[in-house]
Design an enzyme around this catalytic site. Structure first.
Site, PDB file in Angstrom:
ATOM      1  N   ASP A  44      14.484  58.274  24.065  1.00 57.22           N
ATOM      2  CA  ASP A  44      14.054  56.878  23.985  1.00 57.22           C
ATOM      3  C   ASP A  44      12.966  56.724  22.931  1.00 57.22           C
ATOM      4  OD1 ASP A  44      13.741  54.098  25.483  1.00 57.22           O
ATOM      5  OD2 ASP A  44      11.722  54.877  25.144  1.00 57.22           O
ATOM      6  N   TYR A  49       6.994  52.518  17.822  1.00 58.76           N
ATOM      7  CA  TYR A  49       6.391  53.842  18.047  1.00 58.76           C
ATOM      8  C   TYR A  49       6.082  54.561  16.729  1.00 58.76           C
ATOM      9  CZ  TYR A  49       8.118  53.430  22.912  1.00 58.76           C
ATOM     10  OH  TYR A  49       8.392  53.021  24.192  1.00 58.76           O
ATOM     11  N   LYS A  74      14.253  50.132  20.410  1.00 54.95           N
ATOM     12  CA  LYS A  74      13.816  48.780  20.799  1.00 54.95           C
ATOM     13  C   LYS A  74      13.371  47.957  19.590  1.00 54.95           C
ATOM     14  CE  LYS A  74      11.857  51.086  24.791  1.00 54.95           C
ATOM     15  NZ  LYS A  74      11.359  52.318  24.144  1.00 54.95           N
TER      16      LYS A  74
END
Ligand code: A2P
Length: 283
Positions: A44, A49, A74
């Site tokens: 993930d 990030y 995401k």
């Protein structure tokens, strides 16, 4: 590794590796290599990030079989909108050096406190994810940090309901309404920060219960989450902890033990209410 089937038939492992805060390329390489060897297949990440290139490089250099992997990413809050979401996903794919994602999520909902037209923003971004899904860029689509009212509003215009909702879920952060909503609608919920960013691991009640059962406190938390129906994505770069976080099959939690953990008050983690966030820096 046990799997769950999403509403569209795509299967994902019940446990995966969170990569938030792993940004160093070498550290990512070693972590992914160790994780794969331990049995992790779900990885993930998120545009926010700042580690998509590091993950992509590791996956490529390790030559891991793509069809075995479940790569989840995401869309960030600066990329809301139909057109923007197309660009964002393709940028993410370039960074990861992949042709498709397995799961693509809207990282945070546009919420009433920040946007007067929050509902339309979410609807348009979601329409973008539906298009990416239809075009084969992603095998499943979903959201993250969405509460029932965000999901209800989305369902008024959505052609496909989210397959996944990733939320902060750990002891002390039960999110009763959201998990009940997801379970009722067949939306698979995932526990982000399943160890409360490591902070819940010092809770006395959890430590004592783990000790009495002869398991680690981390495993106890993850088991509690799995039993609530979550997919868990603990983050660690430590080889022993990678293994420990997958050792969830040889013990169980009794109803009474589940109840004790359910009743804990907040004891670590971010503890963010998505409707109250006004600054997404560092999230
Ligand atoms: P580290 O990366 O040094 O192992 P969360 O997944 O809730 O965000 O929690 C991640 C934090 O918990 C990290 O600081 C990680 O540290 C720590 N952590 C992960 N697994 C374990 C474990 N099995 N035992 C102790 N700490 C852990």
């Amino acid at each position: 590794m046990e799997k769950v089937q999403l509403k569209n038939g795509v299967c994902i492992p019940v446990a995966g590796l969170g990569t938030w805060k792993i940004t160093d390329k070498q550290e990512m390489y070693v972590t992914i290599e160790n994780a794969y060897n331990c049995g992790y297949r779900l990885f993930d990440t998120a545009a926010a990030y700042g580690n998509e290139m590091a993950l992509g490089k590791a996956l490529k250099e390790l030559q891991l079989p793509r069809e075995e992997l479940v790569i989840q990413d995401k869309l960030w809050t600066t990329c809301y909108g139909y057109e923007e979401s197309q660009e964002a996903c393709k940028r993410t794919l370039r960074k990861l050096k992949l042709e498709y994602l397995d799961v693509y999520l809207i990282h945070w909902p546009a919420s009433p406190k920040l946007y007067e037209n929050w509902s339309m923003i979410n609807a348009e971004t979601w329409r973008g994810l539906e298009k990416l899904y239809a075009d084969g860029y992603v095998r499943a689509i979903g959201v993250s940090n969405f509460k029932p009212h965000h999901l209800e509003e989305l369902s008024k215009t959505a052609e496909i309901l989210p397959h996944v909702n990733q939320i902060e879920f750990h002891p002390g952060m039960l999110q009763v309404e959201t998990t009940a909503y997801c379970l009722d609608k067949g939306i698979q919920f995932e526990a982000s920060s399943p160890l409360g960013n490591g902070q819940v691991l010092t809770n006395d009640i959890l430590c004592e219960m783990a000790e009495s059962k002869g398991v680690s406190t981390a495993a106890l938390c993850l088991k509690w989450e799995l039993k609530h129906g979550a997919v868990v994505i603990p983050k660690t770069t430590n080889e022993n902890r990678l293994k420990e976080n997958l050792q969830l099959d040889d013990f169980d939690l009794a109803e009474e033990e589940m109840g004790i953990i359910d009743s804990l008050s907040f004891c670590g983690g971010l503890g963010i209410d998505p409707d109250e966030v006004t600054n997404f820096d560092g999230l």
